[in-house]
Scaffold this active site. Structure first.
Site, PDB file in Angstrom:
ATOM      1  N   LYS A  27       4.221 125.082  87.105  1.00 49.32           N
ATOM      2  CA  LYS A  27       4.119 126.437  87.862  1.00 49.32           C
ATOM      3  C   LYS A  27       2.801 126.459  88.115  1.00 49.32           C
ATOM      4  O   LYS A  27       1.744 125.996  87.277  1.00 49.32           O
ATOM      5  CB  LYS A  27       3.949 127.436  86.948  1.00 49.32           C
ATOM      6  CG  LYS A  27       3.485 129.054  87.886  1.00 49.32           C
ATOM      7  CD  LYS A  27       3.673 129.744  86.423  1.00 49.32           C
ATOM      8  CE  LYS A  27       1.819 129.883  86.112  1.00 49.32           C
ATOM      9  NZ  LYS A  27       1.263 130.748  86.679  1.00 49.32           N
ATOM     10  N   GLU A  56      -5.113 119.338  78.976  1.00 52.95           N
ATOM     11  CA  GLU A  56      -6.085 119.120  79.705  1.00 52.95           C
ATOM     12  C   GLU A  56      -7.233 120.676  79.653  1.00 52.95           C
ATOM     13  O   GLU A  56      -6.622 121.271  80.204  1.00 52.95           O
ATOM     14  CB  GLU A  56      -6.298 118.544  81.211  1.00 52.95           C
ATOM     15  CG  GLU A  56      -5.475 117.787  80.833  1.00 52.95           C
ATOM     16  CD  GLU A  56      -6.161 116.296  80.723  1.00 52.95           C
ATOM     17  OE1 GLU A  56      -7.404 116.303  80.462  1.00 52.95           O
ATOM     18  OE2 GLU A  56      -5.335 114.882  80.244  1.00 52.95           O
ATOM     19  N   CYS A  91     -13.514 121.301  85.955  1.00 50.54           N
ATOM     20  CA  CYS A  91     -13.752 121.511  84.876  1.00 50.54           C
ATOM     21  C   CYS A  91     -14.477 120.283  83.533  1.00 50.54           C
ATOM     22  O   CYS A  91     -15.449 120.575  83.403  1.00 50.54           O
ATOM     23  CB  CYS A  91     -11.919 121.154  83.229  1.00 50.54           C
ATOM     24  SG  CYS A  91     -11.562 119.225  84.375  1.00 50.54           S
ATOM     25  N   GLU A 119     -18.673 127.660  78.779  1.00 52.06           N
ATOM     26  CA  GLU A 119     -17.558 127.186  80.319  1.00 52.06           C
ATOM     27  C   GLU A 119     -18.673 128.689  81.661  1.00 52.06           C
ATOM     28  O   GLU A 119     -17.411 129.206  80.561  1.00 52.06           O
ATOM     29  CB  GLU A 119     -16.336 126.672  80.565  1.00 52.06           C
ATOM     30  CG  GLU A 119     -16.249 126.353  81.250  1.00 52.06           C
ATOM     31  CD  GLU A 119     -14.600 125.301  81.636  1.00 52.06           C
ATOM     32  OE1 GLU A 119     -13.783 126.560  81.065  1.00 52.06           O
ATOM     33  OE2 GLU A 119     -14.379 124.466  82.559  1.00 52.06           O
TER      34      GLU A 119
HETATM   35  P1  NAP Z   1      -6.416 129.702  82.590  1.00 53.69           P
HETATM   36  O1  NAP Z   1      -6.618 130.748  82.340  1.00 53.69           O
HETATM   37  O2  NAP Z   1      -5.931 128.637  81.204  1.00 53.69           O
HETATM   38  O3  NAP Z   1      -5.051 129.147  83.591  1.00 53.69           O
HETATM   39  C1  NAP Z   1      -4.604 127.812  83.952  1.00 53.69           C
HETATM   40  C2  NAP Z   1      -2.545 128.330  83.507  1.00 53.69           C
HETATM   41  O4  NAP Z   1      -1.698 128.871  82.406  1.00 53.69           O
HETATM   42  C3  NAP Z   1      -2.371 129.336  84.733  1.00 53.69           C
HETATM   43  O5  NAP Z   1      -1.098 128.612  86.308  1.00 53.69           O
HETATM   44  C4  NAP Z   1      -2.416 130.675  84.536  1.00 53.69           C
HETATM   45  O6  NAP Z   1      -1.284 131.290  85.265  1.00 53.69           O
HETATM   46  C5  NAP Z   1      -1.289 130.259  83.373  1.00 53.69           C
HETATM   47  N1  NAP Z   1      -1.378 130.726  82.211  1.00 53.69           N
HETATM   48  C6  NAP Z   1      -2.312 131.915  81.637  1.00 53.69           C
HETATM   49  N2  NAP Z   1      -2.304 131.871  80.728  1.00 53.69           N
HETATM   50  C7  NAP Z   1      -0.772 131.528  80.410  1.00 53.69           C
HETATM   51  C8  NAP Z   1      -0.179 131.967  79.080  1.00 53.69           C
HETATM   52  N3  NAP Z   1      -0.054 132.628  78.150  1.00 53.69           N
HETATM   53  N4  NAP Z   1       1.164 130.720  78.446  1.00 53.69           N
HETATM   54  C9  NAP Z   1       1.447 129.928  79.750  1.00 53.69           C
HETATM   55  N5  NAP Z   1       0.603 130.013  80.468  1.00 53.69           N
HETATM   56  C10 NAP Z   1      -0.839 130.500  80.951  1.00 53.69           C
HETATM   57  O7  NAP Z   1      -7.279 128.268  83.666  1.00 53.69           O
HETATM   58  P2  NAP Z   1      -7.719 129.026  84.637  1.00 53.69           P
HETATM   59  O8  NAP Z   1      -8.729 130.344  84.589  1.00 53.69           O
HETATM   60  O9  NAP Z   1      -6.370 128.750  86.107  1.00 53.69           O
HETATM   61  O10 NAP Z   1      -8.188 127.360  84.950  1.00 53.69           O
HETATM   62  C11 NAP Z   1      -9.817 127.033  84.845  1.00 53.69           C
HETATM   63  C12 NAP Z   1      -9.482 126.598  83.723  1.00 53.69           C
HETATM   64  O11 NAP Z   1      -9.402 125.057  83.455  1.00 53.69           O
HETATM   65  C13 NAP Z   1     -11.580 125.675  83.005  1.00 53.69           C
HETATM   66  O12 NAP Z   1     -11.139 125.908  82.004  1.00 53.69           O
HETATM   67  C14 NAP Z   1     -11.169 124.232  83.214  1.00 53.69           C
HETATM   68  O13 NAP Z   1     -11.813 124.089  82.931  1.00 53.69           O
HETATM   69  C15 NAP Z   1      -9.659 124.014  82.870  1.00 53.69           C
HETATM   70  N6  NAP Z   1      -9.401 122.684  83.533  1.00 53.69           N
HETATM   71  C16 NAP Z   1      -9.188 121.833  82.845  1.00 53.69           C
HETATM   72  C17 NAP Z   1      -9.169 120.797  83.459  1.00 53.69           C
HETATM   73  C18 NAP Z   1      -9.490 119.467  82.714  1.00 53.69           C
HETATM   74  O14 NAP Z   1      -8.613 117.984  83.535  1.00 53.69           O
HETATM   75  N7  NAP Z   1      -9.400 119.087  81.320  1.00 53.69           N
HETATM   76  C19 NAP Z   1      -8.846 120.261  85.027  1.00 53.69           C
HETATM   77  C20 NAP Z   1      -9.065 121.940  86.293  1.00 53.69           C
HETATM   78  C21 NAP Z   1      -9.558 123.208  84.779  1.00 53.69           C
HETATM   79  P3  NAP Z   1      -2.247 133.057  86.722  1.00 53.69           P
HETATM   80  O15 NAP Z   1      -1.562 131.916  87.730  1.00 53.69           O
HETATM   81  O16 NAP Z   1      -1.944 133.688  86.097  1.00 53.69           O
HETATM   82  O17 NAP Z   1      -3.876 132.021  86.504  1.00 53.69           O
END
Ligand code: NAP
Ligand code: MG
Length: 488
Positions: free
Chosen positions: A194, A268, A302, A399
């Site tokens: 997804k 991640e 990230c 963050e």
């Molecule tokens: P997010 O809000 O956690 O969303 C990530 C994904 O999870 C999206 O596809 C989201 O759907 C989905 N999601 C939301 N709630 C969920 C739930 N309860 N159960 C399962 N999936 C769910 O993160 P984001 O705002 O998209 O991305 C930013 C974050 O990603 C930052 O914290 C960043 O540091 C982190 N990140 C980490 C890495 C790494 O390699 N460590 C790399 C890139 C990003 P939606 O489509 O609705 O958002």
């Protein structure tokens, strides 16, 4: 004889003619269904949501929302493909499909880069030179491992885990899909992926590529939707492994949801990286590295170097150089090849960043921003830095996921190691010095999964990536990236 080289007298910004990348060569459908069992299907929910261009708020396409029945269909297609053709195929044959996907990404790289920029807001220079080539490189790299798993893990008889549920964020949409799908296929698993709600388009273009590559039906299923769709995948009984990239908050929800089940997981998650400049560093290079570290992709990274630590003796000169460099950055149309700073990915994310800018000022830190015209439509945040920041400030702890740098100073190595490690995160860090011994000292003492030395934000498929502490567990990339998709 060495003559003193006088600096160029330069005030303000180079004035380039616009050089926008063309959008004539891309093909986007008005509406995208769910990619299940090798075909695009209408969602059983009958719901669609719009994907917009965050740089001008223009509508791009309608995206299907997958509900419970659609998730069931995708997981059962993945299970059937796993029990059927995919696990019966020789590893060498499996590898050929992955090589084919890699080549097709390269062939369509121009189209993919433009769509990534339209849908996500990042400058075309980045989607063209970073996202798309790295996505292709991951497929090439893991295709090469497919028939060599017994050499990678001698005498351990590695076996695929089964069906992998993969949920990815919006900051590197195609690249994150590649990081997830390539190692899963190389190790013989099937996939339900997804993408994030705001950036589904390149994952759907990847689904078209997968169709063109003639991958057996059901090996890769790509279903779109918001958080509830992600949760539906995570909680599905017939998923064997969860690979998640996203925020620490959602990562914790997922870990609770799968506790006590047999599901394997890699997480991640978020970061708050320390980027450290010592007085003996090549300062101009370091400043360029800091700019790349935090303003690259509008800070939607990230591993962004969002906490800068500068040794006190060079603080004034580093700060002046940083401010000068910020003033030379070009913010604007992400499709323009001259653009350094694109759009913030969504209105919601812009709201989060602005909230932190307010908090930073209320806490007493001094804010400095690029002065430039801001486009009237779309979501924009100029590159920002804060000085007079202390360890306890919210902007130094949490963050922000935007182009916001918090600067602190230090005198000794021990002090900066303590300060750098004083965070619940541990994804990445950077060190700038001309002493190799200092680099080795710091890399062994800093609790961060990746430490860049005299560079920043460099990615390579051969190199494992992942975090300590609340930045997650498991590694993606390299030989390490195969392990989470295997049982021994
Ligand atoms: P997010 O809000 O956690 O969303 C990530 C994904 O999870 C999206 O596809 C989201 O759907 C989905 N999601 C939301 N709630 C969920 C739930 N309860 N159960 C399962 N999936 C769910 O993160 P984001 O705002 O998209 O991305 C930013 C974050 O990603 C930052 O914290 C960043 O540091 C982190 N990140 C980490 C890495 C790494 O390699 N460590 C790399 C890139 C990003 P939606 O489509 O609705 O958002
Ligand atoms: Mg979008």
């Amino acid at each position: 004889m060495n003559k003193e080289i006088k600096p160029l007298k330069f005030s303000g910004k180079w004035d380039f003619d616009p050089a926008p990348e063309s959008v004539d060569h891309i093909s986007l459908k008005d509406q995208y269904g769910l990619f299940i069992n090798g075909k695009f299907e209408n969602p059983q929910t009958s719901n669609y949501f719009p994907s917009v261009n965050p740089a001008n708020e223009e509508h791009l396409s309608m995206i299907a929302e997958a509900g419970e029945k659609d998730i069931n269909a995708a997981v059962s297609a993945a299970r059937k493909a796993f029990d059927g053709p995919w696990s019966k195929m020789s590893a060498k044959e499996r590898g050929k499909y992955i090589f084919r996907i890699a080549r097709l990404i390269q062939e369509k790289s121009r189209e993919l880069a433009v769509i990534e920029t339209l849908d996500g807001g990042k400058p075309i220079r980045e989607s063209r030179d970073v996202d798309v080539p790295i996505a292709a490189a991951h497929f090439f790299y893991y295709a090469g491992w497919t028939d060599k798993l017994n050499y990678a893990f001698p005498n351990r008889d590695p076996k695929p885990v089964g069906v992998a549920g993969q949920v990815i964020p919006w900051n590197f949409p195609l690249m994150m899909a590649a990081w997830k799908i390539a190692p899963a296929l190389a190790t013989g698993n099937t996939v339900v992926l997804k993408p994030a709600e705001t950036t589904s388009l390149t994952a759907l273009k990847l689904a078209e590529i997968i169709q063109e590559a003639d991958l057996p039906n059901g090996v890769v299923n790509i279903i779109t939707g918001a958080g509830a769709t992600g949760a539906g995948i995570v909680n599905h009984q017939d998923i064997d492994k969860i690979a998640f990239t996203g925020s620490t908050g959602v990562g914790k929800i997922i870990m609770k949801a799968i506790a006590g089940s047999n599901k394997k997981s890699t997480m991640e998650l978020g970061g708050k990286a320390a980027n450290i400049i010592f007085e003996d560093a090549p300062l101009d290079q370091a400043v360029e590295g800091v700019i790349n570290g935090i303003y690259f992709n509008q800070g939607h990274v990230c591993c962004a170097g969002s906490r800068l630590f500068v040794q006190e003796s060079v603080y004034d000169v580093v700060l002046r150089k940083l401010k000068d460099r910020i003033q030379s950055l070009i913010l604007g149309n992400p499709l323009d090849k001259n653009t350094d700073i694109g759009a913030i990915n969504s209105k919601e994310q812009l709201g989060t960043i602005n909230k932190y800018l307010k908090i930073g000022q209320q806490e007493g830190a001094d804010m400095f921003q690029l002065e430039c015209p801001i486009p009237k439509k779309g979501f924009w945040c100029p590159p920002t830095l804060f000085t007079n920041v202390s360890q306890s400030h919210v902007i130094a702890k949490e963050e922000i996921f935007g182009p916001v740098l918090a600067i602190q100073t230090f005198r000794t190595i021990d002090e900066v190691i303590t300060k750098a490690n004083n965070t619940p995160f541990g994804l990445s860090a950077g060190v700038w010095t001309d002493k190799g011994s200092k680099i080795f000292n710091l890399t062994s003492q800093m609790r961060a999964g990746v430490v860049w030395a005299n560079t920043y934000n460099k990615f390579d498929p051969t190199s494992p990536f992942g975090g300590y502490k609340e930045s997650g567990h498991g590694r993606e990339g390299g030989l390490h990236g195969l392990t989470p998709y295997l049982n021994f």
